[in-house]
Design a protein around this motif. Structure first.
Motif, PDB file in Angstrom:
ATOM      1  N   PRO A  21       0.844  -1.202   0.000  1.00  0.00           N
ATOM      2  CA  PRO A  21       0.000   0.000   0.000  1.00  0.00           C
ATOM      3  C   PRO A  21       0.875   1.245   0.000  1.00  0.00           C
ATOM      4  CG  PRO A  21       0.102  -0.925   2.212  1.00  0.00           C
ATOM      5  CD  PRO A  21       0.888  -1.841   1.326  1.00  0.00           C
ATOM      6  N   MET A  22       0.877   1.990  -1.103  1.00  0.00           N
ATOM      7  CA  MET A  22       1.752   3.154  -1.255  1.00  0.00           C
ATOM      8  C   MET A  22       0.909   4.405  -1.428  1.00  0.00           C
ATOM      9  SD  MET A  22       4.433   1.293  -3.858  1.00  0.00           S
ATOM     10  CE  MET A  22       3.070   0.608  -4.846  1.00  0.00           C
ATOM     11  N   ALA A  23       1.005   5.317  -0.467  1.00  0.00           N
ATOM     12  CA  ALA A  23       0.205   6.539  -0.496  1.00  0.00           C
ATOM     13  C   ALA A  23       0.464   7.319  -1.776  1.00  0.00           C
ATOM     14  CB  ALA A  23       0.531   7.399   0.719  1.00  0.00           C
ATOM     15  N   GLY A  24      -0.611   7.734  -2.421  1.00  0.00           N
ATOM     16  CA  GLY A  24      -0.490   8.501  -3.646  1.00  0.00           C
ATOM     17  C   GLY A  24      -0.257   7.663  -4.882  1.00  0.00           C
ATOM     18  N   ALA A  25      -0.225   6.340  -4.738  1.00  0.00           N
ATOM     19  CA  ALA A  25       0.053   5.474  -5.887  1.00  0.00           C
ATOM     20  C   ALA A  25      -0.840   4.245  -5.942  1.00  0.00           C
ATOM     21  CB  ALA A  25       1.514   5.043  -5.872  1.00  0.00           C
ATOM     22  N   SER A  26      -1.147   3.664  -4.775  1.00  0.00           N
ATOM     23  CA  SER A  26      -1.912   2.411  -4.738  1.00  0.00           C
ATOM     24  C   SER A  26      -3.398   2.706  -4.556  1.00  0.00           C
ATOM     25  CB  SER A  26      -1.420   1.525  -3.588  1.00  0.00           C
ATOM     26  OG  SER A  26      -0.052   1.248  -3.719  1.00  0.00           O
ATOM     27  N   GLY A  27      -4.117   2.734  -5.662  1.00  0.00           N
ATOM     28  CA  GLY A  27      -5.555   2.937  -5.620  1.00  0.00           C
ATOM     29  C   GLY A  27      -6.313   1.643  -5.817  1.00  0.00           C
ATOM     30  N   ALA A  37      -4.781 -10.903 -11.036  1.00  0.00           N
ATOM     31  CA  ALA A  37      -3.663 -11.585 -11.699  1.00  0.00           C
ATOM     32  C   ALA A  37      -3.143 -12.782 -10.924  1.00  0.00           C
ATOM     33  CB  ALA A  37      -2.527 -10.586 -11.937  1.00  0.00           C
ATOM     34  N   GLY A  38      -3.605 -12.961  -9.682  1.00  0.00           N
ATOM     35  CA  GLY A  38      -3.183 -14.133  -8.914  1.00  0.00           C
ATOM     36  C   GLY A  38      -2.286 -13.838  -7.743  1.00  0.00           C
ATOM     37  N   ALA A  39      -1.953 -12.562  -7.530  1.00  0.00           N
ATOM     38  CA  ALA A  39      -1.197 -12.155  -6.345  1.00  0.00           C
ATOM     39  C   ALA A  39      -2.191 -11.518  -5.366  1.00  0.00           C
ATOM     40  CB  ALA A  39      -0.072 -11.198  -6.734  1.00  0.00           C
ATOM     41  N   PHE A  40      -1.738 -10.575  -4.544  1.00  0.00           N
ATOM     42  CA  PHE A  40      -2.670  -9.911  -3.623  1.00  0.00           C
ATOM     43  C   PHE A  40      -2.346  -8.429  -3.555  1.00  0.00           C
ATOM     44  CE2 PHE A  40      -4.422  -8.583   0.491  1.00  0.00           C
ATOM     45  CZ  PHE A  40      -5.714  -9.075   0.364  1.00  0.00           C
ATOM     46  N   GLY A  41      -3.365  -7.595  -3.770  1.00  0.00           N
ATOM     47  CA  GLY A  41      -3.149  -6.165  -3.830  1.00  0.00           C
ATOM     48  C   GLY A  41      -3.694  -5.395  -2.643  1.00  0.00           C
ATOM     49  N   PHE A  42      -2.914  -4.426  -2.197  1.00  0.00           N
ATOM     50  CA  PHE A  42      -3.348  -3.477  -1.173  1.00  0.00           C
ATOM     51  C   PHE A  42      -3.500  -2.100  -1.808  1.00  0.00           C
ATOM     52  CE2 PHE A  42      -1.895  -6.567   1.896  1.00  0.00           C
ATOM     53  CZ  PHE A  42      -2.635  -6.298   3.049  1.00  0.00           C
ATOM     54  N   LEU A  43      -4.508  -1.366  -1.369  1.00  0.00           N
ATOM     55  CA  LEU A  43      -4.576   0.053  -1.696  1.00  0.00           C
ATOM     56  C   LEU A  43      -4.252   0.826  -0.433  1.00  0.00           C
ATOM     57  CD1 LEU A  43      -7.545   1.425  -0.630  1.00  0.00           C
ATOM     58  CD2 LEU A  43      -8.370  -0.147  -2.366  1.00  0.00           C
ATOM     59  N   ALA A  44      -3.855   2.077  -0.577  1.00  0.00           N
ATOM     60  CA  ALA A  44      -3.375   2.861   0.553  1.00  0.00           C
ATOM     61  C   ALA A  44      -4.405   3.874   1.023  1.00  0.00           C
ATOM     62  CB  ALA A  44      -2.089   3.583   0.167  1.00  0.00           C
ATOM     63  N   GLU A 228      -1.813   0.958 -13.959  1.00  0.00           N
ATOM     64  CA  GLU A 228      -2.855   1.202 -12.951  1.00  0.00           C
ATOM     65  C   GLU A 228      -2.385   2.079 -11.793  1.00  0.00           C
ATOM     66  OE1 GLU A 228      -3.496  -2.853 -14.841  1.00  0.00           O
ATOM     67  OE2 GLU A 228      -1.811  -1.769 -13.948  1.00  0.00           O
ATOM     68  N   SER A 229      -1.092   2.272 -11.640  1.00  0.00           N
ATOM     69  CA  SER A 229      -0.560   3.097 -10.561  1.00  0.00           C
ATOM     70  C   SER A 229      -1.042   4.536 -10.692  1.00  0.00           C
ATOM     71  CB  SER A 229       0.971   3.062 -10.606  1.00  0.00           C
ATOM     72  OG  SER A 229       1.544   4.126  -9.881  1.00  0.00           O
ATOM     73  N   LEU A 230      -1.247   5.194  -9.560  1.00  0.00           N
ATOM     74  CA  LEU A 230      -1.659   6.596  -9.557  1.00  0.00           C
ATOM     75  C   LEU A 230      -0.488   7.556  -9.721  1.00  0.00           C
ATOM     76  CD1 LEU A 230      -4.318   6.480  -6.679  1.00  0.00           C
ATOM     77  CD2 LEU A 230      -4.709   6.385  -9.148  1.00  0.00           C
ATOM     78  N   TYR A 231       0.720   7.034  -9.826  1.00  0.00           N
ATOM     79  CA  TYR A 231       1.866   7.894 -10.120  1.00  0.00           C
ATOM     80  C   TYR A 231       1.644   8.594 -11.462  1.00  0.00           C
ATOM     81  CZ  TYR A 231       5.711   7.482  -6.754  1.00  0.00           C
ATOM     82  OH  TYR A 231       6.536   7.630  -5.664  1.00  0.00           O
ATOM     83  N   THR A 232       2.180   9.800 -11.600  1.00  0.00           N
ATOM     84  CA  THR A 232       2.073  10.524 -12.863  1.00  0.00           C
ATOM     85  C   THR A 232       2.975   9.889 -13.917  1.00  0.00           C
ATOM     86  OG1 THR A 232       3.890  12.055 -12.373  1.00  0.00           O
ATOM     87  CG2 THR A 232       1.682  12.662 -11.574  1.00  0.00           C
TER      88      THR A 232
END
Length: 346
Positions: A21-27, A37-44, A228-232
């Protein structure tokens, strides 16, 4: 399967990789697509308010096509110090957004009273009679904290964050290859799954940490460079252009943007640029802030903030999350095949 049966049982994933979970990037989109995709995702949750967090969770739910009452197979990461600096009612409201959405997991890091939030989550699940309680992930950077998290707090999953990690972490944290075996040696075998985090960017890293004894790995920087990252786009280009040795541990960016409430001992690893250089040389803070602000607006890599771990030079381009997970899986499997051949002499 790549990972330990216990870890597969807990999370139900195919590839033992977790997107941090990365603030400003993980939505919501990144978290959901990593899980798909078969892994596990966190949003921040990061610096979001409850309404913004709810929007990201709704986005994730829409990608899965789930009803509002269905369990949501992603996690939400919280900065525990942010919860602790809020009024209890505000902190509980933020946690309730994730809990009301029945997320599969909550990640807690960088707090003084993490046990308080663990109790809140456990009590919530008990009061709502959840048959599948929320999994609690806790991040640590020392053996002492790992022992407390497992023996006192009874966490479900432990994350060992080494000094190589991008973004914020404890500056005194040992290297990951020291931290992981030290924690494994201090804890009873097989009690709590251990994930390794810090400077990991490809399938060779996945294979090496699993061989070392970790049950899975956490990648952050690699998932920053995804569609998909929220990074610019400017930040993503900077990641791709980075080389070995491009990162530095610093508080320069926190000073430039005014985010200085982190607990004692924490700084952040990011791409080195003129913002850091100016801070090191004692340039007036007001000048640094103005240049930083303009750099962010202009997408100037020599001024803006790009969090990144030490393995950033291994990123060769921007891909979608599905392709990243598949590549991590395939390369890790291939490395295990090579190791098996070496071991068996075939």
């Amino acid at each position: 399967m790549l990972s330990d049966e216990c870890y597969i049982c807990i999370t139900g994933i195919r590839t033992p990789v977790v997107a941090a979970p990365m603030a400003g990037a993980s939505g919501g989109a990144l978290a959901a697509q990593v899980t798909v995709a078969g892994a596990f995702g966190f949003l921040a949750a990061g610096y979001l308010d409850p309404e913004s967090l709810q929007k990201e969770l709704a986005l994730a739910r829409g990608i899965f096509g789930l009803a509002a009452s269905d369990r949501l197979p992603v996690g939400v990461g919280y900065l525990a110090w942010k919860l602790e600096k809020s009024m209890d009612a505000e902190a509980e409201e933020m946690l309730a957004v994730a809990l009301d959405n029945h997320v599969q997991a909550i990640w807690l890091a960088f707090g003084v009273r993490i046990d308080k939030w663990i109790r809140y989550i456990r009590t919530y699940d008990e009061n709502h009679r959840r048959p599948d309680p929320t999994l609690i992930f806790v991040q640590v950077s020392s053996v002492e904290d790992a022992v407390v998290a497992v023996k006192n707090w009874k966490v479900d999953v432990l994350i060992a964050q080494g000094n190589e990690s991008g973004g914020h972490g404890y500056r005194a944290a040992p290297p990951l290859l020291t931290l992981v075996p030290s924690i494994l040696q201090a804890l009873p075998q097989g009690v709590t799954p251990l994930l390794a985090a810090g400077g990991l960017n490809d399938g060779r890293h996945v294979a090496s940490l699993l061989s070392l004894g970790a049950d899975g790995v956490v990648l952050g920087t690699r998932f920053l460079a995804t569609t998909e990252s929220l990074y610019t786009e400017a930040q993503k280009r900077a990641l791709v252009a980075a080389r070995s040795g491009s990162t530095v541990r610093t508080m320069a960016f926190d000073r430039a943007r005014g985010t200085l409430e982190w607990p004692v001992g924490i700084d952040g690893r990011a791409l080195y640029n003129s913002t850091v250089k100016d801070m090191e040389e004692g340039v007036d803070i007001h000048i640094v802030k103005e240049k930083f602000k303009k750099g962010v607006q202009d997408g100037d890599p020599d001024r803006m903030l790009v969090w990144a771990g030490t393995g950033v030079d291994l990123i060769s381009g921007v891909s979608n999350a599905k392709d990243v997970v598949q590549e991590l899986h395939d390369v890790a499997v291939e490395r295990f095949k090579v190791s098996r051949e070496f071991y068996t002499g075939n």
